[in-house]
Design an enzyme around this catalytic site. Structure first.
Site, PDB file in Angstrom:
ATOM      1  CB  VAL A  25      55.811  39.243  83.161  1.00 10.31           C
ATOM      2  CG1 VAL A  25      56.628  39.979  84.290  1.00 10.31           C
ATOM      3  CG2 VAL A  25      56.968  39.136  81.866  1.00 10.31           C
ATOM      4  CB  VAL A  51      53.783  42.167  80.256  1.00 10.34           C
ATOM      5  CG1 VAL A  51      52.976  41.166  80.453  1.00 10.34           C
ATOM      6  CG2 VAL A  51      54.409  42.404  81.490  1.00 10.34           C
ATOM      7  CG  LEU A 421      58.276  50.110  65.102  1.00 12.17           C
ATOM      8  CD1 LEU A 421      58.722  51.517  65.428  1.00 12.17           C
ATOM      9  CD2 LEU A 421      58.971  49.546  64.090  1.00 12.17           C
ATOM     10  CG  LEU A 476      62.554  56.011  63.375  1.00 13.25           C
ATOM     11  CD1 LEU A 476      63.886  56.152  64.088  1.00 13.25           C
ATOM     12  CD2 LEU A 476      61.600  56.899  63.905  1.00 13.25           C
ATOM     13  CB  ILE A 479      59.109  57.541  59.954  1.00 13.08           C
ATOM     14  CG1 ILE A 479      58.382  56.344  60.369  1.00 13.08           C
ATOM     15  CG2 ILE A 479      58.156  58.972  60.125  1.00 13.08           C
ATOM     16  CD1 ILE A 479      57.117  56.064  59.888  1.00 13.08           C
TER      17      ILE A 479
HETATM   18  C1  LIG Z   1      54.874  51.222  67.984  1.00 12.12           C
HETATM   19  C2  LIG Z   1      55.037  51.952  66.828  1.00 12.12           C
HETATM   20  N1  LIG Z   1      55.535  53.279  66.697  1.00 12.12           N
HETATM   21  C3  LIG Z   1      55.585  53.840  65.390  1.00 12.12           C
HETATM   22  C4  LIG Z   1      55.477  53.208  64.388  1.00 12.12           C
HETATM   23  C5  LIG Z   1      55.532  53.982  63.050  1.00 12.12           C
HETATM   24  N2  LIG Z   1      56.755  53.304  62.306  1.00 12.12           N
HETATM   25  C6  LIG Z   1      56.736  52.448  61.517  1.00 12.12           C
HETATM   26  S1  LIG Z   1      58.255  51.981  60.541  1.00 12.12           S
HETATM   27  C7  LIG Z   1      58.950  52.993  61.662  1.00 12.12           C
HETATM   28  C8  LIG Z   1      60.450  53.270  61.367  1.00 12.12           C
HETATM   29  C9  LIG Z   1      61.144  51.733  61.553  1.00 12.12           C
HETATM   30  O1  LIG Z   1      62.602  51.966  61.485  1.00 12.12           O
HETATM   31  P1  LIG Z   1      63.370  50.660  61.195  1.00 12.12           P
HETATM   32  O2  LIG Z   1      62.898  49.465  61.945  1.00 12.12           O
HETATM   33  O3  LIG Z   1      64.832  50.888  61.862  1.00 12.12           O
HETATM   34  O4  LIG Z   1      63.174  50.009  59.788  1.00 12.12           O
HETATM   35  P2  LIG Z   1      63.510  50.631  58.467  1.00 12.12           P
HETATM   36  O5  LIG Z   1      62.304  51.419  57.915  1.00 12.12           O
HETATM   37  O6  LIG Z   1      64.712  51.630  58.805  1.00 12.12           O
HETATM   38  O7  LIG Z   1      63.833  49.679  57.640  1.00 12.12           O
HETATM   39  C10 LIG Z   1      58.240  53.713  62.635  1.00 12.12           C
HETATM   40  C11 LIG Z   1      58.724  54.598  63.523  1.00 12.12           C
HETATM   41  C12 LIG Z   1      55.139  51.854  64.451  1.00 12.12           C
HETATM   42  N3  LIG Z   1      54.917  51.133  63.430  1.00 12.12           N
HETATM   43  N4  LIG Z   1      54.838  51.234  65.786  1.00 12.12           N
HETATM   44 MG   LIG Z   2      66.233  51.775  60.163  1.00 14.12          MG
END
Ligand SMILES: Cc1ncc(C[n+]2csc(CCOP(=O)(O)OP(=O)(O)O)c2C)c(N)n1
Ligand SMILES: [Mg+2]
Length: 599
Positions: A25, A51, A421, A476, A479
């Site tokens: 960027v 970025v 994430l 999520l 979590i």
């Molecule tokens: C930047 C960041 N913040 C928080 C987390 C903690 N975390 C791990 S998995 C998750 C939820 C993921 O949700 P989703 O992508 O919808 O997947 P699902 O478990 O529902 O399949 C979170 C908040 C992380 N890994 N990275």
């Molecule tokens: Mg999900």
């Protein structure tokens, strides 16, 4: 000596060190770099939309091919801070990426100049080297050192921060007099390998644990050769998945708390000696060490001396590059075989294979809304051995680890330790740039997908087609499952009534509209029977339009995925497979079908 701007020398060096792509960027403080890129025209630039996205693209790019080093570029201030997550992710998984940032002029660094921040200090804990170059004549040396460090020992990322005036200053530099520095890689000695093999031969039920170091060393073939010579089963780690094909008779499953198979854990627990190569005893692989270590001896081979004994003291530690160690292991094992000194392991191998055939989880559910297990079953049907999977974290990634199949190194591209994430989408784009012919399939939960969703526009703009399987539970999910221990369901809902899209039925974001708005194709699926046709349709759309194609599968909201805290007590939330039709795409079932077909 030719005179040129220091930044022009830097771009010449990038080219000389093999860089052909950069993800970035632009901004005012890094414009000299962009001017030099434009002038030389030898490095293609992919314009990210965030970025952080650029840094994950660089990581995906590195991981896709041996020898690749992904480069990400940003301006001063927030561009560098945005890339810190990318540096962390790369450092944690031993992946080299080069992060280049612009900086305020040296004379104004201490004056709280616009977008001046000490990015080198911020990046230090997550980089092998993070430096602000203050002398223009040191720019070539900084880049030379960067490539040397990224490739030597335990690979990892480097950040080079370049003040505006340093980029612009003229220096004497002749690229023809430039030579990349030799790369340092320790090698196991004959004596070390003899000792390790003696221990292995003295064991009754030995296993190899194959880590990501084997992938980094491009030594998967040597691993398979070594395992076959000894006839010893292999447990890959999440980072090593693909080092031995899932359908190889010696592939004994993955062990761990989440991304593991029941047979992988059972096989590890049945072993009496583990030889770990290029692995780091990650806590989501070992779980509680008491259970993991009880009743077995350990040999640990790692390129980084300070990794030996970090998690627990092995019975024997060897500092070596995984590939160089495996080459020696193969040579010595061959000698021993010729001398008739290798034990017959067929009973133990068959015991492990029997668990692989029988200890299965059920995937064949017909429920509507779809249960996630069924998605992976259909993915196994739709995608072949050459598929490169990309994923990050969440129940989606965990179930992917449990149910998908990987057959080649660098075909499971996963941010293992950091799990940031948003990583999946840009990393998948990086893989597409590195290997334009590949079938790239990204796997995300809805939240991971939303984190850096804007990067879809990069795929559309630069024609980087891939399939993004989006498993949407509007939660999520990981979590939510973890919060059961707190008896709560708090701040983990992604559901809301979308005033523009009542058809998403309370699932909140209309991913199809967003993906289309960003120039991509998208399909939504609500029943198990629609999944495979949608994946086939996605392949066609991808070929026709040359853009990312999102396949959203609306899941049931609450599904708990198998996991636990010790590898001998993983909690199963669903029924296990008791008949072949419960898990029709388990690897043993696929192997069997192939054998019947061959008959
Ligand atoms: C930047 C960041 N913040 C928080 C987390 C903690 N975390 C791990 S998995 C998750 C939820 C993921 O949700 P989703 O992508 O919808 O997947 P699902 O478990 O529902 O399949 C979170 C908040 C992380 N890994 N990275
Ligand atoms: Mg999900």
């Amino acid at each position: 000596m030719p005179r040129r701007k220091a930044i022009e020398a830097a771009v010449q060096i990038l080219q000389r060190e093999g860089v052909r792509h950069a993800f970035g960027v632009p901004g005012a403080a890094i414009n000299p770099f962009y001017a030099a890129l434009r002038e030389r025209g030898a490095i293609a630039h992919i314009l990210a939309r965030h970025v952080e996205g650029a840094s994950h693209m660089a990581e995906g790019y590195t991981r896709a091919r041996a020898g690749n080093i992904g480069v990400c570029v940003g301006t001063s201030g927030p561009a560098g801070t945005d890339m810190i997550t990318g540096l962390y992710s790369a450092a944690a998984d031993s992946i080299p990426i080069l992060c280049i940032t612009g900086q305020a002029p040296t004379a104004r660094l201490h004056k709280e100049d616009f977008q001046a921040v000490d990015i080198a200090a911020i990046a230090k804990p997550v980089a092998k080297l993070a430096t602000t170059v203050l002398e223009p004549a040191q720019v070539p040396g900084a880049f030379q050192q960067a490539f040397h460090l990224m490739r030597s020992g335990r690979p990892g990322p480097v950040l080079i921060d370049l003040p505006f005036d340093v980029q612009m200053a003229e220096i004497d530099f002749d690229i023809d007099a430039y030579e990349p520095l030799p790369v340092h890689k320790p090698a196991a000695t004959r004596a070390q390998v003899d000792k390790a093999l003696d221990m292995l031969e003295a064991a009754e039920r030995p296993l190899l644990v194959a880590g990501g170091g084997i992938i980094n060393a491009d030594a998967a073939d040597l691993l398979v050769e070594f395992a076959e010579l000894l006839d010893v089963p292999v447990i890959p780690t999440l980072m090593g998945w693909g080092a031995i094909p899932d359908d190889h008779r010696l592939m004994a499953g993955m062990a761990g708390l989440q991304t593991a198979q029941r047979y992988g854990n059972a096989n590890l627990l049945a072993s009496d000696l583990v030889l770990g190569i290029g692995n780091r005893w990650a806590n989501r692989h070992t779980g509680g060490l008491e259970v993991y270590r009880r009743g077995r001896r350990f040999v640990h081979v790692d390129i980084e001396p300070t990794q030996i004994g970090r998690v627990f003291p092995p019975d024997l530690g060897i500092v070596s590059d995984a590939g160089l160690a495996l080459q020696r292991f193969v040579d010595v094992a061959r000698e021993r075989r010729e001398a008739g000194r290798l034990a017959d392991r067929s009973g133990w191998v068959e015991e492990c294979a029997e668990r692989k055939r029988t200890m299965l989880r059920r995937t064949h559910f017909d429920d509507i809304p779809v249960k996630p297990q069924r998605v992976y079953e259909e993915m196994n049907r739709a995608f072949g051995r050459d598929t490169r999977y990309v994923s990050t974290i969440g129940l989606s990634q965990i179930a992917g680890g449990q149910f998908l199949h990987v057959y080649r190194p660098r075909h499971w591209v996963n941010a293992g330790q950091a799990g940031p994430l948003g990583w999946t989408l840009p990393a998948a784009l990086g893989v597409c740039v590195a290997d334009p012919e590949a079938t790239v399939v990204a796997l995300s939960g809805d939240y991971d997908f939303q984190f850096l969703i804007e990067e879809l526009a990069v795929g559309a703009q630069f024609n980087l087609p891939y399939i993004h399987v989006l498993v949407n539970n509007s939660y999520l999910g990981l979590i939510r499952q973890a919060q059961q221990a707190f008896d709560m369901d708090y701040c983990v809902q992604l559901s809301f009534d979308n005033v523009n899209s009542p058809e998403v039925g309370g699932y909140g974001v209309d991913h199809v509209k967003v993906a289309e708005g960003l120039g991509c194709k998208a399909l939504r699926v609500r029943t198990p029977g629609e999944i495979l046709p949608a994946l086939e349709e996605a392949k066609k759309l991808m070929a026709e339009f040359r853009v990312p194609v999102v396949v959203e599968i609306i899941l049931e909201r609450v599904t708990n995925i198998s996991m636990g805290t010790d590898i001998d007590s993983i909690v199963e939330f669903e029924e296990l497979a008791t008949r072949g039709e419960d898990a029709p795409t388990a690897i043993s079932a696929l192997n069997l079908k192939e054998m019947q077909f061959l008959d």
